[in-house]
Design a protein around this motif. Structure first.
Motif, PDB file in Angstrom:
ATOM      1  N   ILE A 107      29.070 -11.312  -3.635  1.00 58.95           N
ATOM      2  CA  ILE A 107      30.376 -11.989  -3.620  1.00 58.95           C
ATOM      3  C   ILE A 107      30.117 -12.472  -2.053  1.00 58.95           C
ATOM      4  O   ILE A 107      30.007 -11.640  -1.269  1.00 58.95           O
ATOM      5  CB  ILE A 107      31.367 -10.995  -3.694  1.00 58.95           C
ATOM      6  N   PRO A 108      30.569 -13.650  -1.839  1.00 62.67           N
ATOM      7  CA  PRO A 108      31.373 -14.682  -2.549  1.00 62.67           C
ATOM      8  C   PRO A 108      30.467 -15.347  -3.563  1.00 62.67           C
ATOM      9  O   PRO A 108      29.529 -15.476  -3.291  1.00 62.67           O
ATOM     10  CB  PRO A 108      32.140 -15.644  -1.721  1.00 62.67           C
ATOM     11  N   SER A 110      30.511 -18.581  -6.615  1.00 64.39           N
ATOM     12  CA  SER A 110      31.196 -19.829  -6.996  1.00 64.39           C
ATOM     13  C   SER A 110      30.687 -20.137  -8.333  1.00 64.39           C
ATOM     14  O   SER A 110      29.496 -20.208  -8.562  1.00 64.39           O
ATOM     15  CB  SER A 110      31.048 -21.025  -5.917  1.00 64.39           C
ATOM     16  N   GLN A 119      36.204 -19.462  -7.356  1.00 63.91           N
ATOM     17  CA  GLN A 119      35.202 -18.329  -6.446  1.00 63.91           C
ATOM     18  C   GLN A 119      35.528 -16.932  -6.695  1.00 63.91           C
ATOM     19  O   GLN A 119      36.678 -16.750  -6.432  1.00 63.91           O
ATOM     20  CB  GLN A 119      35.274 -19.009  -5.283  1.00 63.91           C
ATOM     21  N   TYR A 120      34.593 -15.969  -6.828  1.00 63.83           N
ATOM     22  CA  TYR A 120      34.879 -14.639  -6.774  1.00 63.83           C
ATOM     23  C   TYR A 120      34.782 -14.440  -5.043  1.00 63.83           C
ATOM     24  O   TYR A 120      33.902 -14.742  -4.329  1.00 63.83           O
ATOM     25  CB  TYR A 120      34.179 -13.757  -7.501  1.00 63.83           C
ATOM     26  N   VAL A 121      35.858 -13.726  -4.555  1.00 62.84           N
ATOM     27  CA  VAL A 121      35.879 -13.312  -3.079  1.00 62.84           C
ATOM     28  C   VAL A 121      36.460 -11.998  -2.961  1.00 62.84           C
ATOM     29  O   VAL A 121      36.951 -11.394  -3.844  1.00 62.84           O
ATOM     30  CB  VAL A 121      36.721 -14.362  -2.204  1.00 62.84           C
TER      31      VAL A 121
END
Length: 192
Positions: A107-108, A110, A119-121
């Motif tokens: 992570i992050p 996209s 996007q995983y953040v």
């Protein structure tokens, strides 16, 4: 006269060097260390796998999020100076020898969808970790394959090790190897 000065000089050096003051107070006992990384006592990295993570949608912020509280998934103290790395499970891949391996992305991460980009953040403190799915379009209708029943690996890297290490953090297997953590050492937690 020269010999006399030399003898007096040697005597003064011996007299000064042999002076000793009173003994100081005793020191405090230290903490018992753990056999840690690279033979250093007290340094211990940890990996926790959290399965069954479901994200909640916030219409006001057009964002999905979930909170992982460290005290719910760990039995050790996380310090404010520790590094926290997060990897998302992408599925399994077939290897050339016919076996399979888990695929993890840091992570992050996209994804480029027809509607736009998501996007995983994440953001963390030493108490918890908040995972987000952010995007540049209305997220209310994204596929539940992105929001439901997700698995993440959370890697806690002690600050002493993180500051002096040149490890490649893009691959969870590299990080685990650098920390001396085997697959059998990963603590697995199922979210309710």
């Amino acid at each position: 006269m020269n010999k006399f000065s030399t003898i007096i000089g040697i005597f003064l050096i011996i007299f000064t060097a042999s002076c000793e003051g009173p003994e100081g107070p005793p020191g405090f006992d230290g903490f018992d260390g753990l056999d840690g990384l690279d033979g250093q006592d007290g340094i211990q990295g940890q990996v926790v796998e959290v399965d069954g993570v479901n994200f909640d949608y916030d219409a006001d912020g057009n964002i999905f999020s979930t909170l992982v509280t460290f005290s719910d998934v760990t039995d050790f103290e996380v310090f404010e100076s520790d590094a926290v790395l997060v990897y998302r499970f992408d599925g399994t891949i077939d290897l050339a020898d016919g076996s399979t391996a888990d695929a993890w992305s840091q992570i992050p991460q996209s994804f480029f969808l027809p509607e736009g980009t998501i996007q995983y953040v994440m953001a963390h403190t030493f108490v918890d970790l908040e995972l987000f799915i952010d995007g540049n379009f209305d997220l209310s209708a994204i596929d539940t394959a992105f929001t439901d029943n997700q698995s993440f690996r959370i890697v806690f890297v002690p600050s002493v090790f993180a500051n002096g290490s040149k490890m490649d953090t893009s691959n969870v297997a590299n990080v685990m190897a650098a920390l001396g953590i085997k697959e059998s050492d990963v603590k697995k937690i199922k979210m309710d």
